[in-house]
Design a protein around this motif. Structure first.
Motif, PDB file in Angstrom:
ATOM      1  N   ALA A 196       0.830  -1.207   0.000  1.00  0.00           N
ATOM      2  CA  ALA A 196       0.000   0.000   0.000  1.00  0.00           C
ATOM      3  C   ALA A 196       0.865   1.258   0.000  1.00  0.00           C
ATOM      4  CB  ALA A 196      -0.926   0.000   1.206  1.00  0.00           C
ATOM      5  N   LEU A 197       1.977   1.239   0.740  1.00  0.00           N
ATOM      6  CA  LEU A 197       2.862   2.402   0.780  1.00  0.00           C
ATOM      7  C   LEU A 197       3.523   2.640  -0.575  1.00  0.00           C
ATOM      8  CD1 LEU A 197       4.592   1.853   4.243  1.00  0.00           C
ATOM      9  CD2 LEU A 197       2.774   3.468   3.677  1.00  0.00           C
ATOM     10  N   ILE A 198       3.909   1.554  -1.244  1.00  0.00           N
ATOM     11  CA  ILE A 198       4.496   1.693  -2.576  1.00  0.00           C
ATOM     12  C   ILE A 198       3.489   2.298  -3.536  1.00  0.00           C
ATOM     13  CG2 ILE A 198       5.367   0.385  -4.558  1.00  0.00           C
ATOM     14  CD1 ILE A 198       6.600  -1.588  -2.568  1.00  0.00           C
ATOM     15  N   GLY A 199       2.256   1.791  -3.508  1.00  0.00           N
ATOM     16  CA  GLY A 199       1.222   2.324  -4.379  1.00  0.00           C
ATOM     17  C   GLY A 199       0.910   3.778  -4.079  1.00  0.00           C
ATOM     18  N   ASP A 200       0.887   4.137  -2.796  1.00  0.00           N
ATOM     19  CA  ASP A 200       0.638   5.534  -2.422  1.00  0.00           C
ATOM     20  C   ASP A 200       1.760   6.431  -2.928  1.00  0.00           C
ATOM     21  OD1 ASP A 200      -0.921   7.505  -0.579  1.00  0.00           O
ATOM     22  OD2 ASP A 200       1.157   7.705   0.072  1.00  0.00           O
ATOM     23  N   TRP A 201       2.997   5.947  -2.853  1.00  0.00           N
ATOM     24  CA  TRP A 201       4.135   6.718  -3.382  1.00  0.00           C
ATOM     25  C   TRP A 201       4.004   6.917  -4.891  1.00  0.00           C
ATOM     26  CZ3 TRP A 201       8.337   4.809  -6.483  1.00  0.00           C
ATOM     27  CH2 TRP A 201       9.365   5.735  -6.673  1.00  0.00           C
ATOM     28  N   VAL A 202       3.537   5.901  -5.594  1.00  0.00           N
ATOM     29  CA  VAL A 202       3.319   6.017  -7.037  1.00  0.00           C
ATOM     30  C   VAL A 202       2.256   7.078  -7.325  1.00  0.00           C
ATOM     31  CG1 VAL A 202       2.488   4.803  -9.093  1.00  0.00           C
ATOM     32  CG2 VAL A 202       4.048   3.652  -7.522  1.00  0.00           C
ATOM     33  N   ASP A 203       1.194   7.114  -6.525  1.00  0.00           N
ATOM     34  CA  ASP A 203       0.112   8.081  -6.744  1.00  0.00           C
ATOM     35  C   ASP A 203       0.549   9.514  -6.474  1.00  0.00           C
ATOM     36  OD1 ASP A 203      -1.844   6.310  -7.570  1.00  0.00           O
ATOM     37  OD2 ASP A 203      -2.512   5.874  -5.536  1.00  0.00           O
ATOM     38  N   ARG A 204       1.410   9.710  -5.475  1.00  0.00           N
ATOM     39  CA  ARG A 204       1.712  11.055  -4.995  1.00  0.00           C
ATOM     40  C   ARG A 204       2.775  11.783  -5.808  1.00  0.00           C
ATOM     41  NH1 ARG A 204       0.265  12.696   0.168  1.00  0.00           N
ATOM     42  NH2 ARG A 204      -1.083  11.260   1.267  1.00  0.00           N
ATOM     43  N   ASN A 205       3.489  11.081  -6.668  1.00  0.00           N
ATOM     44  CA  ASN A 205       4.618  11.695  -7.362  1.00  0.00           C
ATOM     45  C   ASN A 205       4.411  11.681  -8.874  1.00  0.00           C
ATOM     46  OD1 ASN A 205       6.902  12.101  -5.170  1.00  0.00           O
ATOM     47  ND2 ASN A 205       5.927  10.137  -4.723  1.00  0.00           N
ATOM     48  N   PRO A 206       5.084  12.589  -9.590  1.00  0.00           N
ATOM     49  CA  PRO A 206       4.972  12.621 -11.053  1.00  0.00           C
ATOM     50  C   PRO A 206       5.386  11.292 -11.673  1.00  0.00           C
ATOM     51  CG  PRO A 206       6.045  14.608 -10.237  1.00  0.00           C
ATOM     52  CD  PRO A 206       5.918  13.692  -9.065  1.00  0.00           C
ATOM     53  N   ARG A 207       4.757  10.959 -12.782  1.00  0.00           N
ATOM     54  CA  ARG A 207       4.969   9.641 -13.392  1.00  0.00           C
ATOM     55  C   ARG A 207       6.415   9.408 -13.814  1.00  0.00           C
ATOM     56  NH1 ARG A 207      -0.383  10.790 -15.517  1.00  0.00           N
ATOM     57  NH2 ARG A 207      -1.844   9.184 -14.806  1.00  0.00           N
ATOM     58  N   ASN A 208       7.051  10.428 -14.374  1.00  0.00           N
ATOM     59  CA  ASN A 208       8.428  10.222 -14.831  1.00  0.00           C
ATOM     60  C   ASN A 208       9.388  10.010 -13.666  1.00  0.00           C
ATOM     61  OD1 ASN A 208       8.080  12.894 -13.980  1.00  0.00           O
ATOM     62  ND2 ASN A 208       9.672  13.680 -15.358  1.00  0.00           N
ATOM     63  N   LYS A 209       9.185  10.736 -12.559  1.00  0.00           N
ATOM     64  CA  LYS A 209      10.051  10.565 -11.393  1.00  0.00           C
ATOM     65  C   LYS A 209       9.868   9.173 -10.771  1.00  0.00           C
ATOM     66  CE  LYS A 209      10.459  15.447 -10.123  1.00  0.00           C
ATOM     67  NZ  LYS A 209      10.253  16.448  -9.052  1.00  0.00           N
ATOM     68  N   VAL A 210       8.634   8.697 -10.707  1.00  0.00           N
ATOM     69  CA  VAL A 210       8.375   7.365 -10.156  1.00  0.00           C
ATOM     70  C   VAL A 210       9.046   6.286 -10.992  1.00  0.00           C
ATOM     71  CG1 VAL A 210       6.569   5.638  -9.767  1.00  0.00           C
ATOM     72  CG2 VAL A 210       6.213   7.987  -9.006  1.00  0.00           C
ATOM     73  N   ALA A 211       8.861   6.362 -12.302  1.00  0.00           N
ATOM     74  CA  ALA A 211       9.437   5.343 -13.184  1.00  0.00           C
ATOM     75  C   ALA A 211      10.957   5.368 -13.143  1.00  0.00           C
ATOM     76  CB  ALA A 211       8.930   5.551 -14.612  1.00  0.00           C
ATOM     77  N   HIS A 212      11.542   6.555 -13.213  1.00  0.00           N
ATOM     78  CA  HIS A 212      13.000   6.661 -13.221  1.00  0.00           C
ATOM     79  C   HIS A 212      13.598   6.231 -11.882  1.00  0.00           C
ATOM     80  CE1 HIS A 212      12.730   9.830 -16.671  1.00  0.00           C
ATOM     81  NE2 HIS A 212      12.712   8.599 -17.124  1.00  0.00           N
ATOM     82  N   ALA A 213      12.978   6.644 -10.772  1.00  0.00           N
ATOM     83  CA  ALA A 213      13.497   6.263  -9.459  1.00  0.00           C
ATOM     84  C   ALA A 213      13.400   4.758  -9.246  1.00  0.00           C
ATOM     85  CB  ALA A 213      12.729   7.007  -8.360  1.00  0.00           C
TER      86      ALA A 213
END
Length: 531
Positions: A46-63
């Motif tokens: 759930a925390l991983i999914g929440d982090w994906v929701d809260r941040n821009p898509r490119n930053k999530v994918a690159h990180a």
């Protein structure tokens, strides 16, 4: 997607082999690794999914991509050093340095798996929906294509790295994975950036309230309440002050717990909750081409070459499932496709149930009875019926469980673990094992079609702002049911118990499909009421 899946499959296979080799061809480290991976995703999904929701898509994918590949790279370096200097390392700190190295390897591999989970949620559950422009037909085609890539890489990637490790050495295998991840990191980073620029819609994301905004709101609310202190509301203000005056670490912990709780609540509120639960229940099974089933096949006298051929056939049937999904969805609709796939899946698994009672089955319920005397085990061994003579012992003693890891070890390294099966000895009857594999292979058509159905239902029915956290909880549910699968195998490890595991697996799968039938009934009823 192909590069990412290839790297994942290659690494999952290699790390399992490496852990077995490091621990003297014992399954303990592999079992610990499987449980750590499952437990971490269960707790942090759930925390991983929440982090994906809260941040821009490119930053999530690159990180996620960076963390995953760097973790695998560092882990490969540690493994190379351990393989090269194992004897010296065992002499340092009375052998405790070896334990430290094992811990570092498992932790790094687990971090890589968590990053891979985040990348999968971001790309396959979010990016694809936006890239296809929310067109259901295009989305179905994209999902099917990604699944076909996954099926092909599931066979070819372990074979590729397995050949390197066999022809060269484990050290060379680590170096090969290290080089692959560094090159793949650069190429994938470039491709993700390119796609992000090509599709402008990916840069648009619904706003999610930040934690700092929540704290500002709490402070503003506190100030408003303080104006009313003269009116007799001191107690509530003091309580609120106690919350806001907590140390930062405690506030962070409260936020983490609250995020997990909100994620599971959001998952439960979804209209496709029953469909997602139904998919999760399908993970509690031994009826797949994983190390459990292949290990059992070895005890029944099936050779590694034949198993490799059967795995190839199973990959073909999996691809057939993706083709069937696209055609059924186009003809009968998405919900009806799930119903048809469920019926096909259950119908094929009936062959597995029949194999439990067919000639050649080693099932012996008497082994579940606890021994009364120390000699009872030898007495039971002498009373074994004629039809169980073809059940061969595994290396390491008869109490060694059939491989407890679910998906990491494939048939290629089972030859290492089960190379003491008597050659040239044929079982009394092959009917049981034929029915088992016939059911497992044909069931993959309905299985992958059903999996794609639920995946698209989650993509279509979850609002964009909750897409990450709900899919994170879905991953947690999948791993939770996978943990039950571990417990099943550990509780009944003997080949004579495998028939019981088959029956339990079919019961779990039936329960999962029943949940989907309830969802389909509710969805059709709602559709009729709306029209």
């Amino acid at each position: 997607g192909a590069l990412s899946m290839w790297g994942d499959r290659m690494w999952h296979f290699a790390i399992s082999v490496f852990l077995i080799e490091l621990y003297g061809r014992n399954l303990l480290l592999t079992a610990v690794f499987g449980l750590v991976v499952a437990g971490s995703v269960l707790l942090l999904g759930a925390l991983i999914g929440d982090w994906v929701d809260r941040n821009p898509r490119n930053k999530v994918a690159h990180a996620s991509l960076f963390i995953q590949n760097i973790s695998v790279t560092i882990c490969s370096i540690v493994l190379m050093l351990v393989f090269l200097y194992k004897q010296r390392i065992e002499q340092i700190w009375d052998g405790w340095l070896t334990v430290v190295c094992y811990t570092v390897v498992i932790v790094l591999a687990d971090v890589a798996n968590l990053a891979s989970t985040a990348l999968t949620i971001a790309i396959q559950r979010d990016w694809i929906v936006v890239i296809t422009g929310y067109n259901r037909g295009h989305l179905a085609g994209m999902n099917a294509t990604m699944r076909r890539i996954d099926q092909v890489t599931n066979i070819l990637a372990p074979l590729a790295v397995g050949q390197v490790m066999t022809l060269a050495s484990n050290v060379v295998g680590c170096g090969f994975i290290l080089g692959w991840n560094l090159v793949s990191l650069i190429v994938e980073f470039f491709f993700l950036s390119r796609v992000y620029r090509i599709v402008p819609a990916l840069s648009i994301k619904p706003p999610v309230e930040d934690e700092d905004e929540d704290e500002d709101q709490a402070q503003a609310y506190l100030q408003r309440m303080e104006r009313r202190t003269s009116q007799g509301m001191n107690s509530s203000i003091l309580n609120l002050k106690e919350i806001t005056n907590l140390p930062l670490c405690f506030r962070r912990f409260r936020w983490l717990v609250s995020t997990c709780k909100d994620g599971w609540r959001a998952y439960y509120r979804q209209p496709v909750f029953l469909a997602g639960m139904g998919l999760a229940f399908l993970y509690t099974t031994v009826l797949g081409f994983d190390c459990i089933t292949t290990g059992y096949a070895y005890t029944q006298g099936i050779s590694g070459s034949l198993l490799s051929l059967l795995m190839g056939v199973s990959a073909i049937t999996g691809l057939m499932g993706t083709v069937m999904f696209t055609r059924l969805r186009k003809t009968y609709g998405l919900v009806n496709t799930g119903i048809i796939s469920s019926c096909l899946h259950l119908g094929c698994l009936l062959l597995c149930v029949c194999s439990v009672f067919a000639p050649g089955s080693p099932m012996d319920l008497s082994l579940l009875v606890p021994s009364i005397t120390p000699n009872s085990s030898t007495e039971l061994g002498g009373m074994t019926s004629q039809r169980q003579k073809h059940t061969y012992p595994l290396r390491g003693g008869s109490n060694q469980p059939l491989l407890p890891d679910r998906s990491s070890i494939h048939w290629t390294n089972n030859t290492v673990l089960f190379d003491n099966v008597p050659s040239g000895t044929a079982p009394e009857s092959y009917i049981s094992i034929i029915l088992l594999f016939l059911g497992v292979i044909t069931a993959r058509i309905g299985l992958w079609s059903f999996d794609l159905t639920v995946t698209q239902l989650l993509q279509e029915n979850i609002c964009e702002s909750e897409r990450g956290v709900v899919n994170g909880v879905q991953s947690s549910m999948n791993y939770l049911m996978d943990l039950l699968h571990f417990i099943m195998v550990i509780s009944a490890p003997q080949p004579q118990h495998f028939g019981i595991l088959v029956i339990i697996s079919v019961l779990f799968i039936t329960t999962g499909h029943t949940m989907y039938f309830f969802y389909a009934h509710k969805a059709k009823r709602k559709l009729r009421l709306d029209t």
